[in-house]
Motif scaffolding. Structure first.
Motif, PDB file in Angstrom:
ATOM      1  N   LEU A  62      22.905  -3.482  -5.669  1.00 52.19           N
ATOM      2  CA  LEU A  62      23.409  -2.277  -6.035  1.00 52.19           C
ATOM      3  C   LEU A  62      23.058  -1.765  -7.495  1.00 52.19           C
ATOM      4  O   LEU A  62      23.672  -2.453  -8.683  1.00 52.19           O
ATOM      5  CB  LEU A  62      24.914  -1.719  -5.580  1.00 52.19           C
ATOM      6  N   LEU A  63      22.626  -0.213  -7.624  1.00 50.76           N
ATOM      7  CA  LEU A  63      22.678  -0.417  -9.162  1.00 50.76           C
ATOM      8  C   LEU A  63      22.898   0.759  -8.786  1.00 50.76           C
ATOM      9  O   LEU A  63      22.412   2.170  -8.388  1.00 50.76           O
ATOM     10  CB  LEU A  63      20.971   0.127  -9.387  1.00 50.76           C
ATOM     11  N   SER A  64      23.623   1.436 -10.094  1.00 50.91           N
ATOM     12  CA  SER A  64      24.533   3.013  -9.634  1.00 50.91           C
ATOM     13  C   SER A  64      24.703   4.012 -11.439  1.00 50.91           C
ATOM     14  O   SER A  64      24.978   3.027 -11.865  1.00 50.91           O
ATOM     15  CB  SER A  64      25.584   2.578  -8.856  1.00 50.91           C
ATOM     16  N   LEU A  65      23.908   4.812 -11.430  1.00 54.50           N
ATOM     17  CA  LEU A  65      23.868   4.749 -12.785  1.00 54.50           C
ATOM     18  C   LEU A  65      24.800   6.870 -12.665  1.00 54.50           C
ATOM     19  O   LEU A  65      23.652   7.370 -13.377  1.00 54.50           O
ATOM     20  CB  LEU A  65      22.271   5.264 -13.008  1.00 54.50           C
ATOM     21  N   GLU A  66      24.998   7.183 -11.750  1.00 52.78           N
ATOM     22  CA  GLU A  66      25.661   8.087 -11.074  1.00 52.78           C
ATOM     23  C   GLU A  66      26.378   9.124 -13.013  1.00 52.78           C
ATOM     24  O   GLU A  66      26.842   8.100 -13.580  1.00 52.78           O
ATOM     25  CB  GLU A  66      25.963   8.965  -9.806  1.00 52.78           C
ATOM     26  N   GLY A  67      26.084  10.617 -12.713  1.00 54.21           N
ATOM     27  CA  GLY A  67      26.799  11.023 -13.689  1.00 54.21           C
ATOM     28  C   GLY A  67      26.380  10.494 -15.186  1.00 54.21           C
ATOM     29  O   GLY A  67      27.442  11.087 -15.493  1.00 54.21           O
ATOM     30  N   GLU A  88      23.141  12.888 -10.154  1.00 56.26           N
ATOM     31  CA  GLU A  88      23.320  13.973 -11.464  1.00 56.26           C
ATOM     32  C   GLU A  88      23.350  13.385 -12.916  1.00 56.26           C
ATOM     33  O   GLU A  88      24.115  12.632 -13.618  1.00 56.26           O
ATOM     34  CB  GLU A  88      24.609  14.117 -11.267  1.00 56.26           C
ATOM     35  N   ASN A  89      21.921  13.215 -12.943  1.00 60.11           N
ATOM     36  CA  ASN A  89      20.954  13.630 -13.731  1.00 60.11           C
ATOM     37  C   ASN A  89      19.829  14.453 -14.209  1.00 60.11           C
ATOM     38  O   ASN A  89      20.697  15.042 -13.304  1.00 60.11           O
ATOM     39  CB  ASN A  89      20.483  11.384 -13.887  1.00 60.11           C
ATOM     40  N   GLN A  90      19.139  13.834 -14.944  1.00 55.40           N
ATOM     41  CA  GLN A  90      18.172  15.075 -14.959  1.00 55.40           C
ATOM     42  C   GLN A  90      16.958  14.503 -14.605  1.00 55.40           C
ATOM     43  O   GLN A  90      15.511  14.872 -15.726  1.00 55.40           O
ATOM     44  CB  GLN A  90      17.921  15.086 -16.294  1.00 55.40           C
ATOM     45  N   LEU A  91      16.200  13.783 -13.765  1.00 56.09           N
ATOM     46  CA  LEU A  91      15.438  12.443 -13.331  1.00 56.09           C
ATOM     47  C   LEU A  91      14.536  13.384 -12.736  1.00 56.09           C
ATOM     48  O   LEU A  91      15.223  14.293 -11.649  1.00 56.09           O
ATOM     49  CB  LEU A  91      16.022  11.648 -12.600  1.00 56.09           C
ATOM     50  N   SER A  92      13.238  13.188 -12.500  1.00 57.38           N
ATOM     51  CA  SER A  92      12.090  14.259 -12.552  1.00 57.38           C
ATOM     52  C   SER A  92      11.249  13.157 -11.838  1.00 57.38           C
ATOM     53  O   SER A  92      11.124  11.997 -11.412  1.00 57.38           O
ATOM     54  CB  SER A  92      11.125  15.219 -14.057  1.00 57.38           C
ATOM     55  N   GLY A  93       9.988  13.564 -11.600  1.00 60.88           N
ATOM     56  CA  GLY A  93       8.939  13.425 -10.918  1.00 60.88           C
ATOM     57  C   GLY A  93       8.983  13.186  -8.878  1.00 60.88           C
ATOM     58  O   GLY A  93      10.040  14.060  -7.962  1.00 60.88           O
TER      59      GLY A  93
END
Length: 151
Positions: A62-67, A88-93
């Motif tokens: 489990l990897l959670s990096l939300e917000g 809720e990040n600014q990830l793209s691609g």
């Protein structure tokens, strides 16, 4: 509340779970971080920068990096983690063709392209892609996804 950056002394930390949600942890996640954990949660902090390559992905389930304020693309290796939560990040691609994640939460980012047709034949149980710039239609393979809980 905990504040500050991830200290270099955490590079070789070995714990079953590291959960530091809802704090004021800032800065970047160290690239090549050698953390050995099954569960890493750093939701709702002040983390910035791109997603790092972790050294010990094999044991992480489990990897959670939300917000946070993370940007850049999601490394393909992340899609091997059983539960991946990056909402809720600014990830793209674009989304990769092949994944093994079962629970995938990528809502409210800047992801683009289409949802790969192969995903309709995977063992995905929960999928959140809302609030992105995804286009197209779902392939016919999605009709057989009777085990999908949320979309």
């Amino acid at each position: 509340q905990i504040s500050g950056t991830i200290p270099p002394s955490w590079d070789a930390i070995s714990v079953v779970s590291l959960i530091l949600n809802d704090n004021q942890i800032s800065g970047t996640i160290p690239d090549g971080w050698n953390i050995q954990t099954q569960q890493l949660e750093l939701d709702n902090n002040l983390l910035v920068g791109s997603l790092p390559e972790f050294t010990n992905f094999a044991i992480m389930s489990l990897l959670s990096l939300e917000g946070n304020h993370l940007n850049g693309t999601i490394p393909d290796s992340y899609y091997t983690i059983r539960t991946l939560a990056l909402t809720e990040n600014q990830l793209s691609g674009e989304l990769p063709e092949d994944i093994t994640s079962i629970y995938l939460y990528l809502g409210n980012n800047h992801l683009s392209g289409t949802i790969p047709g192969q995903w309709g034949t995977n063992t995905i149980r929960e999928l959140d892609l809302h609030g992105n710039q995804l286009l197209g239609t779902l392939s016919v393979s999605w009709e057989s996804m009777n085990h999908l809980i949320g979309f």
